[in-house]
Design an enzyme around this catalytic site. Sequence first.
Site, PDB file in Angstrom:
ATOM      1  N   CYS A  97       6.138   0.085   7.381  1.00  0.00           N
ATOM      2  CA  CYS A  97       5.716   1.236   6.601  1.00  0.00           C
ATOM      3  C   CYS A  97       6.884   1.689   5.730  1.00  0.00           C
ATOM      4  O   CYS A  97       8.013   1.769   6.214  1.00  0.00           O
ATOM      5  CB  CYS A  97       5.287   2.363   7.543  1.00  0.00           C
ATOM      6  N   LEU A  98       6.604   1.978   4.466  1.00  0.00           N
ATOM      7  CA  LEU A  98       7.658   2.407   3.552  1.00  0.00           C
ATOM      8  C   LEU A  98       8.295   3.730   3.984  1.00  0.00           C
ATOM      9  O   LEU A  98       9.446   3.991   3.660  1.00  0.00           O
ATOM     10  CB  LEU A  98       7.110   2.525   2.129  1.00  0.00           C
ATOM     11  N   GLY A 126       0.845  -1.188   0.000  1.00  0.00           N
ATOM     12  CA  GLY A 126       0.000   0.000   0.000  1.00  0.00           C
ATOM     13  C   GLY A 126       0.879   1.236   0.000  1.00  0.00           C
ATOM     14  O   GLY A 126       2.022   1.202   0.451  1.00  0.00           O
ATOM     15  N   HIS A 140      -4.299   0.899   7.598  1.00  0.00           N
ATOM     16  CA  HIS A 140      -2.947   1.475   7.667  1.00  0.00           C
ATOM     17  C   HIS A 140      -2.824   2.649   6.688  1.00  0.00           C
ATOM     18  O   HIS A 140      -2.352   3.729   7.057  1.00  0.00           O
ATOM     19  CB  HIS A 140      -1.913   0.391   7.346  1.00  0.00           C
ATOM     20  N   GLU A 141      -3.272   2.452   5.449  1.00  0.00           N
ATOM     21  CA  GLU A 141      -3.186   3.513   4.437  1.00  0.00           C
ATOM     22  C   GLU A 141      -4.155   4.651   4.745  1.00  0.00           C
ATOM     23  O   GLU A 141      -3.835   5.826   4.541  1.00  0.00           O
ATOM     24  CB  GLU A 141      -3.421   2.957   3.036  1.00  0.00           C
ATOM     25  N   HIS A 160      -2.740   7.116   7.010  1.00  0.00           N
ATOM     26  CA  HIS A 160      -1.849   8.084   6.350  1.00  0.00           C
ATOM     27  C   HIS A 160      -2.609   9.314   5.859  1.00  0.00           C
ATOM     28  O   HIS A 160      -2.132  10.433   6.025  1.00  0.00           O
ATOM     29  CB  HIS A 160      -1.123   7.438   5.167  1.00  0.00           C
ATOM     30  N   GLN A 184       2.750   9.976   1.498  1.00  0.00           N
ATOM     31  CA  GLN A 184       4.056   9.318   1.478  1.00  0.00           C
ATOM     32  C   GLN A 184       4.884   9.704   0.250  1.00  0.00           C
ATOM     33  O   GLN A 184       6.082   9.433   0.216  1.00  0.00           O
ATOM     34  CB  GLN A 184       3.894   7.801   1.527  1.00  0.00           C
TER      35      GLN A 184
END
Length: 190
Positions: free
Chosen positions: A98-99, A45, A140-141, A144, A50
């Site tokens: 997380c990226l 995701g 999670h996304e 963000h 991000q």
Amino acid sequence: MNLPIVAYGDPILKRKGAEIDEDYPGLQELITNMFETMYTAHGVGLAAPQVGLSIRLFVIDANPFADDDASLKDFKKVFINAEMVDESGEKWLFNEGCLSIPDIREDVSRYPDIRMNYFDENWVEHEEDFTGLAARIIQHEYDHIEGKLFTEKLSPLRKAMLKSKLEAISKGQVDVDYKMKFPVLKKKNR
């Protein structure tokens, strides 16, 4: 195009994303670039904050989890202007990463069942129920675009234990195989 991923510590990750409309400039190209960026970084995701855009957009491809959950095979979606309608069930722990926060993985407690209202990339509105790993990835996304990170769901003790690692990430002191923008380096270059 592979976009740089914004690292922990950048203020954009703490801002609630703004809604967009179908005339948002370069939207289809942005969606394509976000998927490419996510795949290059081996993520499932990626949210617009991000990649430095404070808008309510995220993309998901849960196919890497298809071995654990067959319903995730070909589970690829775009969420525009998403809103959480409902969360239910008994929260469960699952190890998340997380990226924007590379090299840190922690157990996070989330609801197993959610209902989301969102537009897809063709501006078709959906109100849909999700469960299990799909619900977790979406939550999670979604966090963000709400200006929240998974580290905020950790206990104060766990957060304190991660403080130096998080500071190192914000300074670019982390080894990643994808493009990133680091907030402390950005300040130094001004």
